[in-house]
Design a protein around this motif. Sequence first.
Motif, mmCIF file in Angstrom:
data_model
loop_
_atom_site.group_PDB
_atom_site.id
_atom_site.type_symbol
_atom_site.label_atom_id
_atom_site.label_comp_id
_atom_site.label_asym_id
_atom_site.label_seq_id
_atom_site.Cartn_x
_atom_site.Cartn_y
_atom_site.Cartn_z
ATOM 1 N N LYS A 191 40.369 47.214 34.077
ATOM 2 C CA LYS A 191 39.676 45.851 33.872
ATOM 3 C C LYS A 191 38.786 46.128 33.167
ATOM 4 C CE LYS A 191 37.796 42.261 34.960
ATOM 5 N NZ LYS A 191 38.023 40.810 34.471
ATOM 6 N N TYR A 221 35.484 43.864 31.771
ATOM 7 C CA TYR A 221 34.901 42.793 31.711
ATOM 8 C C TYR A 221 34.624 42.307 30.172
ATOM 9 C CZ TYR A 221 34.052 43.027 36.550
ATOM 10 O OH TYR A 221 34.189 42.917 38.066
ATOM 11 N N SER A 222 34.146 40.958 30.232
ATOM 12 C CA SER A 222 34.016 40.180 28.941
ATOM 13 C C SER A 222 32.885 40.902 28.024
ATOM 14 C CB SER A 222 34.077 38.826 28.961
ATOM 15 O OG SER A 222 32.984 38.396 29.925
ATOM 16 N N ASN A 223 32.008 41.521 28.650
ATOM 17 C CA ASN A 223 30.978 42.183 28.107
ATOM 18 C C ASN A 223 31.296 43.482 27.681
ATOM 19 O OD1 ASN A 223 30.956 43.551 30.530
ATOM 20 N ND2 ASN A 223 28.699 42.922 31.113
ATOM 21 N N HIS A 262 38.871 38.393 39.973
ATOM 22 C CA HIS A 262 38.962 38.888 38.813
ATOM 23 C C HIS A 262 40.376 39.075 38.432
ATOM 24 C CE1 HIS A 262 34.579 39.424 38.439
ATOM 25 N NE2 HIS A 262 34.373 40.244 39.421
ATOM 26 N N GLU A 263 40.459 39.025 36.825
ATOM 27 C CA GLU A 263 41.747 39.229 36.333
ATOM 28 C C GLU A 263 41.744 40.571 35.816
ATOM 29 O OE1 GLU A 263 43.764 36.441 33.882
ATOM 30 O OE2 GLU A 263 42.392 34.809 34.470
HETATM 31 P P1 ADP Z 1 35.899 37.894 34.360
HETATM 32 O O1 ADP Z 1 36.589 38.493 33.182
HETATM 33 O O2 ADP Z 1 36.567 38.649 35.776
HETATM 34 O O3 ADP Z 1 36.228 36.336 34.499
HETATM 35 P P2 ADP Z 1 33.302 37.682 33.473
HETATM 36 O O4 ADP Z 1 33.023 38.766 32.621
HETATM 37 O O5 ADP Z 1 33.778 36.365 32.885
HETATM 38 O O6 ADP Z 1 34.446 38.115 34.343
HETATM 39 O O7 ADP Z 1 31.924 37.486 34.560
HETATM 40 C C1 ADP Z 1 32.107 36.789 35.776
HETATM 41 C C2 ADP Z 1 30.764 36.466 36.118
HETATM 42 O O8 ADP Z 1 29.890 37.443 36.620
HETATM 43 C C3 ADP Z 1 29.851 35.777 35.177
HETATM 44 O O9 ADP Z 1 29.124 34.879 35.438
HETATM 45 C C4 ADP Z 1 28.778 36.999 34.780
HETATM 46 O O10 ADP Z 1 27.461 36.435 34.516
HETATM 47 C C5 ADP Z 1 28.616 37.831 35.968
HETATM 48 N N1 ADP Z 1 28.340 39.265 35.617
HETATM 49 C C6 ADP Z 1 27.924 39.686 34.549
HETATM 50 N N2 ADP Z 1 27.727 41.056 34.231
HETATM 51 C C7 ADP Z 1 27.289 41.523 35.761
HETATM 52 C C8 ADP Z 1 27.223 42.546 36.494
HETATM 53 N N3 ADP Z 1 27.060 43.632 35.613
HETATM 54 N N4 ADP Z 1 27.418 42.638 37.586
HETATM 55 C C9 ADP Z 1 27.778 41.533 38.422
HETATM 56 N N5 ADP Z 1 28.076 40.393 37.776
HETATM 57 C C10 ADP Z 1 27.882 40.236 36.458
#
Ligand code: ADP
Length: 237
Positions: A9, A11-13, A52-53
């Motif tokens: 997994k 995340y988009s960041n 979450h995906e």
């Molecule tokens: P997914 O890929 O699972 O859909 P995203 O990357 O889109 O998840 O993020 C989902 C939410 O979590 C967003 O609203 C984001 O702002 C928030 N988020 C981002 N960074 C963190 C972090 N380090 N810890 C918790 N939540 C976060």
Amino acid sequence: MIEFREVDKTYSNGVKALSSINLKLNRGEFVAVIGRSGAGKSTFIRCINRMHEITSGQLIVDGTNVAKLKGKQIRRFRRRIGMVFQSFNLVTRTSALHNVLVSFVPELPLWRKLTGIFPKHNKIAALTALDQFGLLDKAYVRVDQLSGGQQQRVALARTLAQRPDIILADEPIASLDPVTARQVMNDFREINEHMQIPIIMNIHHVEIALEYATRVLGFRDGTIVYDGAAKDVTPDI
Ligand code: ADP
Ligand code: ADP
């Protein structure tokens, strides 16, 4: 019944929260997920009910390939999985009974939920659920008038009313005092033992985790570094 095959997994960041997770969890297990903050515990739990995906690999829950679910199927799938949170996630301005009822009758039209007109048999079932947790006399009390432990028990009653196949719990005792925390853990144990509902719980109190869980997963940097019986855990995970 829950199987992770090479699950990643990211995340988009760009943060890689899980990498190469391989795991089989069986019915009836009480699994404690431990590890430092940021280790991926919460991501792990939230992938199971598709909050979450996953990015790659396969995640199979009771024969369902979770990544393949779409739209309505996702909602139906989530209803089979009970979720309990650190912050209880109750509607605090309504009664304990109302909180249980709302989850109990998901198909009811919104106006019925808002006006609080529920079928009698649902009311009886919800009161029975509250009674199981010793909360019958609190049924008509607003949730914000209840203690933390009572609120978490309302959340448990609500979750059970949903008749879940699995219960996921994300730090459910983190905001409770030690005595109340143990009472709530006893409730989880009872649910696990008597109803054979598997529980997967994030918990940072290692000592309590070892006391209650049948299996412990230790996470570090998105990987599982320990998987075994609670009795074999050494405290430095
Ligand atoms: P997914 O890929 O699972 O859909 P995203 O990357 O889109 O998840 O993020 C989902 C939410 O979590 C967003 O609203 C984001 O702002 C928030 N988020 C981002 N960074 C963190 C972090 N380090 N810890 C918790 N939540 C976060
Ligand atoms: P834990 O539950 O063990 O504290 P998490 O699963 O919350 O760990 O976080 C694992 C990693 O993923 C951390 O680096 C965290 O900052 C990051 N993270 C968690 N949720 C999000 C999100 N929604 N978007 C981006 N990054 C996230």
